[in-house]
Design an enzyme around this catalytic site. Sequence first.
Site, PDB file in Angstrom:
ATOM      1  N   GLY A 169      67.672  -3.698  49.870  1.00 34.15           N
ATOM      2  CA  GLY A 169      66.938  -3.516  51.128  1.00 34.15           C
ATOM      3  C   GLY A 169      67.759  -3.655  52.398  1.00 34.15           C
ATOM      4  CB  THR A 170      71.414  -3.866  53.132  1.00 38.55           C
ATOM      5  OG1 THR A 170      71.708  -2.791  52.243  1.00 38.55           O
ATOM      6  CG2 THR A 170      71.807  -5.179  52.500  1.00 38.55           C
ATOM      7  N   GLY A 171      69.580  -1.438  53.905  1.00 36.28           N
ATOM      8  CA  GLY A 171      69.418  -0.263  54.772  1.00 36.28           C
ATOM      9  C   GLY A 171      68.088  -0.282  55.504  1.00 36.28           C
ATOM     10  CB  CYS A 172      64.639  -1.132  54.352  1.00 37.89           C
ATOM     11  SG  CYS A 172      64.628  -0.091  52.892  1.00 37.89           S
ATOM     12  CB  THR A 195      73.233  -5.668  49.077  1.00 40.29           C
ATOM     13  OG1 THR A 195      73.458  -5.024  47.818  1.00 40.29           O
ATOM     14  CG2 THR A 195      74.399  -6.558  49.441  1.00 40.29           C
ATOM     15  CE  LYS A 244      72.487   2.997  56.197  1.00 41.59           C
ATOM     16  NZ  LYS A 244      71.130   2.839  55.645  1.00 41.59           N
TER      17      LYS A 244
HETATM   18  N1  LIG Z   1      78.471  -6.571  51.337  1.00 44.06           N
HETATM   19  C1  LIG Z   1      78.196  -6.394  52.629  1.00 44.06           C
HETATM   20  N2  LIG Z   1      78.736  -7.193  53.570  1.00 44.06           N
HETATM   21  C2  LIG Z   1      78.465  -7.039  54.874  1.00 44.06           C
HETATM   22  N3  LIG Z   1      77.654  -6.074  55.358  1.00 44.06           N
HETATM   23  C3  LIG Z   1      77.082  -5.240  54.478  1.00 44.06           C
HETATM   24  C4  LIG Z   1      77.307  -5.343  53.071  1.00 44.06           C
HETATM   25  N4  LIG Z   1      76.581  -4.369  52.443  1.00 44.06           N
HETATM   26  C5  LIG Z   1      75.928  -3.706  53.408  1.00 44.06           C
HETATM   27  N5  LIG Z   1      76.222  -4.195  54.640  1.00 44.06           N
HETATM   28  C6  LIG Z   1      75.678  -3.757  55.919  1.00 44.06           C
HETATM   29  O1  LIG Z   1      74.286  -3.567  55.724  1.00 44.06           O
HETATM   30  C7  LIG Z   1      73.811  -2.444  56.475  1.00 44.06           C
HETATM   31  C8  LIG Z   1      73.198  -1.442  55.511  1.00 44.06           C
HETATM   32  O2  LIG Z   1      74.247  -0.726  54.882  1.00 44.06           O
HETATM   33  P1  LIG Z   1      74.196  -0.057  53.460  1.00 44.06           P
HETATM   34  O3  LIG Z   1      75.307   0.919  53.422  1.00 44.06           O
HETATM   35  O4  LIG Z   1      74.152  -1.135  52.412  1.00 44.06           O
HETATM   36  O5  LIG Z   1      72.778   0.650  53.496  1.00 44.06           O
HETATM   37  P2  LIG Z   1      71.947   1.304  52.355  1.00 44.06           P
HETATM   38  O6  LIG Z   1      72.828   1.730  51.228  1.00 44.06           O
HETATM   39  O7  LIG Z   1      71.124   2.352  52.993  1.00 44.06           O
HETATM   40  O8  LIG Z   1      71.019   0.134  51.843  1.00 44.06           O
HETATM   41  P3  LIG Z   1      69.816   0.200  50.749  1.00 44.06           P
HETATM   42  O9  LIG Z   1      70.265  -0.611  49.592  1.00 44.06           O
HETATM   43  O10 LIG Z   1      68.664  -0.451  51.417  1.00 44.06           O
HETATM   44  O11 LIG Z   1      69.584   1.635  50.406  1.00 44.06           O
HETATM   45  C9  LIG Z   1      75.037  -1.926  57.242  1.00 44.06           C
HETATM   46  O12 LIG Z   1      75.080  -2.536  58.513  1.00 44.06           O
HETATM   47  C10 LIG Z   1      76.204  -2.404  56.380  1.00 44.06           C
HETATM   48  O13 LIG Z   1      77.400  -2.517  57.124  1.00 44.06           O
HETATM   49  C1  LIG Z   2      60.196   1.562  48.708  1.00 45.33           C
HETATM   50  C2  LIG Z   2      61.654   1.532  48.899  1.00 45.33           C
HETATM   51  N1  LIG Z   2      62.177   2.058  50.025  1.00 45.33           N
HETATM   52  C3  LIG Z   2      63.513   2.050  50.232  1.00 45.33           C
HETATM   53  C4  LIG Z   2      64.376   1.505  49.290  1.00 45.33           C
HETATM   54  C5  LIG Z   2      65.875   1.538  49.510  1.00 45.33           C
HETATM   55  O1  LIG Z   2      66.419   0.307  49.583  1.00 45.33           O
HETATM   56  C6  LIG Z   2      63.790   0.953  48.124  1.00 45.33           C
HETATM   57  N2  LIG Z   2      64.566   0.383  47.147  1.00 45.33           N
HETATM   58  N3  LIG Z   2      62.455   0.987  47.965  1.00 45.33           N
END
Ligand SMILES: Nc1ncnc2c1ncn2[C@@H]1O[C@H](COP(=O)(O)OP(=O)(O)OP(=O)(O)O)[C@@H](O)[C@H]1O
Ligand SMILES: Cc1ncc(CO)c(N)n1
Length: 268
Positions: free
Chosen positions: A208-211, A206, A173
């Site tokens: 929780g975007t990854g979850c 942002t 990502k």
């Molecule tokens: N500012 C942004 N604008 C558009 N898309 C975004 C943005 N930030 C994240 N994304 C998208 O959100 C999804 C998750 O990506 P990201 O790299 O943020 O995950 P992450 O770091 O694992 O998230 P988390 O904060 O939950 O750990 C991907 O599809 C990414 O392209």
């Molecule tokens: C419980 C939990 N899982 C995953 C993440 C990553 O976004 C978080 N902040 N908290």
Amino acid sequence: MFKALTIAGSDSGGGAGIQADLKTFQELDVYGMSAITAVTAQNTLGVQGVQPISKEMIAAQIDAVAQDLGVDALKTGMLFSSDIIITVAEKIRHYGWNKVVVDPVMIAKGGAPLLQQEAVTAVKEKLLPYAFIVTPNIPEAEELTGLRIQSEADKIEAAKKLISYGVKNVIIKGGHDENTNESIDLLFDGKDSYTFTSHRINTKNTHGTGCTFSASITACLAKGLSVYESVVIAKRFITAAIEADLELGSGHGPTNHWAYKRKAGITV
Ligand SMILES: Nc1ncnc2c1ncn2[C@@H]1O[C@H](COP(=O)(O)OP(=O)(O)OP(=O)(O)O)[C@@H](O)[C@H]1O
Ligand SMILES: Cc1ncc(CO)c(N)n1
């Protein structure tokens, strides 16, 4: 009726972890179930406490769901320790699940560790061999491969290395790549690579975007979509959720899990 299981940590703030996963499953019309690996005291400002759940209790939650309700697809999120990773991997093997999405959660947005450093090897050796798709962000992909990722070619190299651990598909990502005004995710299926690009949305919300992204992939796989189709929907879901972000709390606020359905004109 399609059913998805999340094996992950609880985020009391509701934006990430189990809570984000269940909200996402629900919005995508998939019945959501959970096995909680750790409870976090967490809000938009950070993580105030972590309490891991015993491996016996985690195994019991997975058995309870598997033996009665059934699982079409599952995802893993925060797993915290090697012990928990080994327990979860053993259950995946035991039940022969193959629609397995591994989100290798390591660090929360505010910097709090959600995976012990010594557990990274267990992710690679014990869990990734069971993954149908792994969904690292750039720092997680770097940690798992030992490679630096600065370009698309670097992402492909890292994805190839992850495939060598036994994973079938990799999506790296691009949320953390702040050098571009786009957010580019790269999918590699062991042969071909595909990129999914959205404009970079300028927001601090942002959390929780990854979850949310990996839960969307899981819901779509549960419904029988291909990995490519699942990523297409997941990218639309997360982009809509970030665009309509929620101004909640005074730190990194959550995304809007109902935005995708509202955008499609579906209102209840
Ligand atoms: N500012 C942004 N604008 C558009 N898309 C975004 C943005 N930030 C994240 N994304 C998208 O959100 C999804 C998750 O990506 P990201 O790299 O943020 O995950 P992450 O770091 O694992 O998230 P988390 O904060 O939950 O750990 C991907 O599809 C990414 O392209
Ligand atoms: C419980 C939990 N899982 C995953 C993440 C990553 O976004 C978080 N902040 N908290």
